[in-house]
Design an enzyme around this catalytic site. Sequence first.
Site, PDB file in Angstrom:
ATOM      1  N   HIS A   1       0.834  -1.217   0.000  1.00 43.23           N
ATOM      2  CA  HIS A   1       0.000   0.000   0.000  1.00 43.23           C
ATOM      3  C   HIS A   1       0.863   1.259   0.000  1.00 43.23           C
ATOM      4  CE1 HIS A   1      -4.009  -1.665   0.282  1.00 43.23           C
ATOM      5  NE2 HIS A   1      -3.613  -2.512   1.204  1.00 43.23           N
TER       6      HIS A   1
ATOM      7  N   ASP B   1      -0.657  -4.470   6.018  1.00 45.53           N
ATOM      8  CA  ASP B   1      -1.675  -5.320   5.404  1.00 45.53           C
ATOM      9  C   ASP B   1      -1.462  -5.483   3.900  1.00 45.53           C
ATOM     10  OD1 ASP B   1      -2.214  -2.542   5.310  1.00 45.53           O
ATOM     11  OD2 ASP B   1      -4.243  -2.946   4.602  1.00 45.53           O
ATOM     12  N   GLU B   2      -1.936  -6.584   3.406  1.00 44.17           N
ATOM     13  CA  GLU B   2      -2.138  -6.814   1.971  1.00 44.17           C
ATOM     14  C   GLU B   2      -0.931  -6.532   1.088  1.00 44.17           C
ATOM     15  OE1 GLU B   2      -6.929  -5.986   1.681  1.00 44.17           O
ATOM     16  OE2 GLU B   2      -5.599  -4.307   1.296  1.00 44.17           O
ATOM     17  N   CYS B   3       0.252  -7.010   1.513  1.00 46.39           N
ATOM     18  CA  CYS B   3       1.408  -6.929   0.624  1.00 46.39           C
ATOM     19  C   CYS B   3       1.426  -8.232  -0.184  1.00 46.39           C
ATOM     20  CB  CYS B   3       2.680  -6.781   1.462  1.00 46.39           C
ATOM     21  SG  CYS B   3       4.154  -6.705   0.430  1.00 46.39           S
TER      22      CYS B   3
ATOM     23  N   GLU C   1      -1.304  -9.019   9.737  1.00 47.42           N
ATOM     24  CA  GLU C   1      -0.131  -9.624   9.103  1.00 47.42           C
ATOM     25  C   GLU C   1       1.170  -9.422   9.891  1.00 47.42           C
ATOM     26  OE1 GLU C   1      -2.467  -7.890   7.627  1.00 47.42           O
ATOM     27  OE2 GLU C   1      -2.758  -8.465   5.531  1.00 47.42           O
TER      28      GLU C   1
END
Lengths: 683, 683
Positions: B259, B322-324, B374
């Site tokens: 992000h 988050d969300e890597c 995470e």
Amino acid sequence: MLNFSLLRTAVTPLVLASSVALGAISLQAQTVLPMMPLPAHATQGSGAFALDPGFQIDFEGYQEPRLERASQRFMVNLSRETGILHFPPATPMQHRFTIKTEGPSAPVQRLGEDESYHLQVSSDGVLLSAPNPLGIMHGLQSFLQLVKTTPQGFVVDAVVIDDKPRFPWRGLMLDSGRHFMPIETVHQTLDGMEAVKMNVFHWHLSEDQGFRVESKTYPLLTEKGSNGLYYTQAEVREVIQYARDRGIRVVPEFDMPGHASSWFVGYPNLASGKGPYHIQTTWGIFDPAMDPTRESTYEFLDKFIAEMTALFPDAYFHIGGDECNGKEWDANPRIQEYMRAHHLKDDAALQAYFTGRVQKLVTKQHKITVGWDEVLQPNTPKDVVIQSWRGPASLAQAAQRGYRGLLAAGYYIDLNEPASQHYAADPLGGAAAALTPEQQAHILGGEATMWSEFTTPEIVESRIWPRTAAIAERLWSPQETKDVDSMYQRLSIVSKELGYFGQTYQATSDKMLQRMVGNADDSSLKILASVVEPPKEYDREGLHDYDIYSPLNHLVDAVPPESNQAREFRNLAAQISSGEASPADMQKARQWLTMWRDNDAALQPILPNSALTMELVPVSHNLAAAATIGLEALDAIEKHHKVKQTTQQEELAKLKELEKPEAVLLNMIVPGVETLVIAKQQD
Amino acid sequence: MLNFSLLRTAVTPLVLASSVALGAISLQAQTVLPMMPLPAHATQGSGAFALDPGFQIDFEGYQEPRLERASQRFMVNLSRETGILHFPPATPMQHRFTIKTEGPSAPVQRLGEDESYHLQVSSDGVLLSAPNPLGIMHGLQSFLQLVKTTPQGFVVDAVVIDDKPRFPWRGLMLDSGRHFMPIETVHQTLDGMEAVKMNVFHWHLSEDQGFRVESKTYPLLTEKGSNGLYYTQAEVREVIQYARDRGIRVVPEFDMPGHASSWFVGYPNLASGKGPYHIQTTWGIFDPAMDPTRESTYEFLDKFIAEMTALFPDAYFHIGGDECNGKEWDANPRIQEYMRAHHLKDDAALQAYFTGRVQKLVTKQHKITVGWDEVLQPNTPKDVVIQSWRGPASLAQAAQRGYRGLLAAGYYIDLNEPASQHYAADPLGGAAAALTPEQQAHILGGEATMWSEFTTPEIVESRIWPRTAAIAERLWSPQETKDVDSMYQRLSIVSKELGYFGQTYQATSDKMLQRMVGNADDSSLKILASVVEPPKEYDREGLHDYDIYSPLNHLVDAVPPESNQAREFRNLAAQISSGEASPADMQKARQWLTMWRDNDAALQPILPNSALTMELVPVSHNLAAAATIGLEALDAIEKHHKVKQTTQQEELAKLKELEKPEAVLLNMIVPGVETLVIAKQQD
């Protein structure tokens, strides 16, 4: 940040035809633009511009930070109007909104500066040009008013506008004395003024109820005379900057020698009586007045005026002068003796002497004095500007004598008159129409005056707007612009637009109604609220006792000064009376009358639950009673029943009763119902 | 300025009885106060306090400017709630509202500080006491919520409240990354948080679509990564002060290693790919990620974190996580080689290594790291706080392992779920209910998360409020506070109150609807708008293409996430289905269904005139179609007609069709109509 997309669209004739029908409000396209004030000259073209994200403003010619700020405000308002956020375009775009400014305006905005602009909108681009930033700012407002929604999205129809104002002084006076108006309210007022191209903010800063500007020379003016409610000098400077950014001059008014009780709390020696003095807590004309006979008064005013003229850069300085009753002068033997010694035959002469002295102090600071009617006396210097609250005849007389003047009479927006009434008042109407062109040139324009006895920061917006837009049009647009129906149609549009440009009066009125009923359903209160109005002129003061502590949170405060629905009903009744009503008109009148009649049953159960609504029990009853008479009349008209003259007279007598103020409110369906009753055929 | 009158009134039992009926919304007085969040303990008394101009606040004990500012805000809000302006009383009054503060709170507000207060209201006076200013601020909000209108004016009923929060971390996360939120929006959000006693403003400040805080060390972060939309450090400090004034901590989040596209536009060497990088203009999960394998990354982050932890005084610092998706890591041979050399078996291990390094940099600044799920890996240090978007089970597991945690799952207010759904999510519910008391103590509270893909400054308020008040109650009030009907009744009240306290979402929604139809009458659009809702969860992204340029000005954006009228209709249908409906219920259902059916004829003619409404043609048709089925069902139920099973099945199939999103909107009367169809007696 100056990006927004003006994407060219191919607009077919069909689309254009449908887009000129403005939904419920249909203007005669090709003749009347949805603008207020209407421009001096406009030629409508074909095609239109589409607004999309990515739009960019391109500056040509003279540039200054004020222009950038103006275009940023324009972007924000455009975004509020359309819901389209502006982002820098992903790829550089051809610039299609060009602002071309020839040169600067004066460092301090001057009376009579060129405010003209040229706005050219086509499917190929927009060009806004003007001799200086003032015209650019006006042109941006015009563009915002021309934005409309169509099947193709938000567009502006092709048009060429060449515009300039009819009068150079288009003012709004705000009374921060009686009820203090916080700086946010002042800003909001200036935002509204910008939207309708007004250019003078006349700031009434001292009153019997409060002195509202920090003086570093005389700190007791606010320390003792303001209840802690005043503007610091830094705030004043901020307001002046804020106004300049919007093409608006700020003319301060310090009212003297009367309306000055608040000065005397800290500085009793300025006054003509013995004191002690206090801030007035009621409304009206009070006795305390400055002492025109002591040199110390002028020494005080000299320093005070020096300080305030330095703070306010405008070339004009308003010294008030209204409504000094002279009682303190009459009661003071020393003043009486002075008058005899100086051959001042009466109070008017004494005030003229005072005004002359004060005017010299203003001139000493290289400023021009403005004052209310009373300052005009036989020896008043010719550069004094007369603001007329007495009326057009008084203004015309002053112009004949060579004085410049401003019309305030007719624009007293605190008196809750309909917009049509203000719209009819013309600075060059009445006696002024007979003046020579040179004399007419002395009449600089006019000012809407927002006196604040019955106005708090919460409701002041709804007292100013939208009606002041009609005054703004009177002062800007050509004299022949006077179609009242067109004005009301456009006023309804501009009222919605003001909502996008920062005015919140519609939401505030809703919140006030909700507050009145607590957590109950407010829908039946809203029906009642839609057809009542506050009393007109100064009637309110006679109907109830008020002072500065009185909460202005009743229905009379929550409703706008003018009911649109009642006006529409009057028009409907006139249509029916003339025999020209369509079946749809008849049905609408019946629906409305039925709604008003039946609303009482829904509303009565909740009215006793709140101190703010219990007074409305008779108001709601009376609405139902008038509606019942109206429905009977409608029946008789539809069925061609003939009625007895006595019955008709009884009904009219009953309506006269229902017309009387109740809970300080007027039942505004009565005139329309009267029209229907009179329209019945007699036996 | 701290004056307002609390005049003692003799309140008769009759008055008290009538005053507890809150109009349309009747709460069980003596048991449920009209507050949100409900207090830990309350005992209602008899009598009441009347509010009048002249009321004064009297301070006892510890005093500081923040308390004065809090009481000034209180006065302004009280005035907005009542319409009563406050003036200094003409004569000194007995002080009857006493604020008693024992001592200061921490210079930087700490997690777990005492927020308790004691509020005692009787006809004789008000005493608000607390150990420190935090409790005083909460108590003032409670008092504001207790103000109500009665036949005697505005009063607060006698009550003794002893209150303190259930959880010490009651947060709201605002995503300023995807859509930038101007400082005014941030202030307004903090005002709302204060009203419902939330105490952590989690500020999501960097995203793929923009980096939003000025860095003096790394100016290219905003120069190249923000489109010019960012907060200066001075603005950040102002927000922190504004929040502190309201008892709210500010926890910044800089999301890394994913992000983070916006960082790389100015500093491509931070990234793991080749670049060039640009600000993302669409939504989703993107590949760019920081390079965890280069020392230069940590050198950059060391200086950056030093700068930002100095700017944000809070003890907690959120590093996202988050969300890597790891795609850049997988594609970079140098990174792959590093992972092999350092025995980092997969992307999760590499991210854990990165998080560990960053966490040390945060610790070096004496701050505690917060991260999304995470960041929790086998070797994560025990002081890291885990914010769980995955859900309560994940949170419970973390607590079992000794980590402190926050619940975010269940509180994703961007997903347009009903308030009842958020209300049901409990940080100590589900798996956490089985934890030991010590483990439960690790669960600090939760946060409503306002992600901003589909939220602009214009509509963010309506996405946050009023539903977040239900989350605030979940986090403040005792666990057993969970009656959904009571919650909705009080939510309706608090929603009105938020209007007095500066939230404008109701007015904004009205303006957006008006904008959609231009100058046409918007009343039939309002009827449609009242019963449609935006799609839930992530459905919207699948229904239409969106990017950062997409104007959010359609009906889906103008309506609130939850339709109150549709909810009431569902309840009504359930009542009818159970056979317990009163004749009034039946009549109401019939009126509503008739209105929805007939609305289509009024609405269709205007829909084609605007690009924003033309897509609503089928939406309006479908509402009428569902209402028609509902009316038939109502007829059959009322007349005890028996229907064929096949007819019923056809109707249910038709309703399934009508339930599908149309113009990115859900027809929310369908579930209620289904209930009615099923309730019909079969042949």
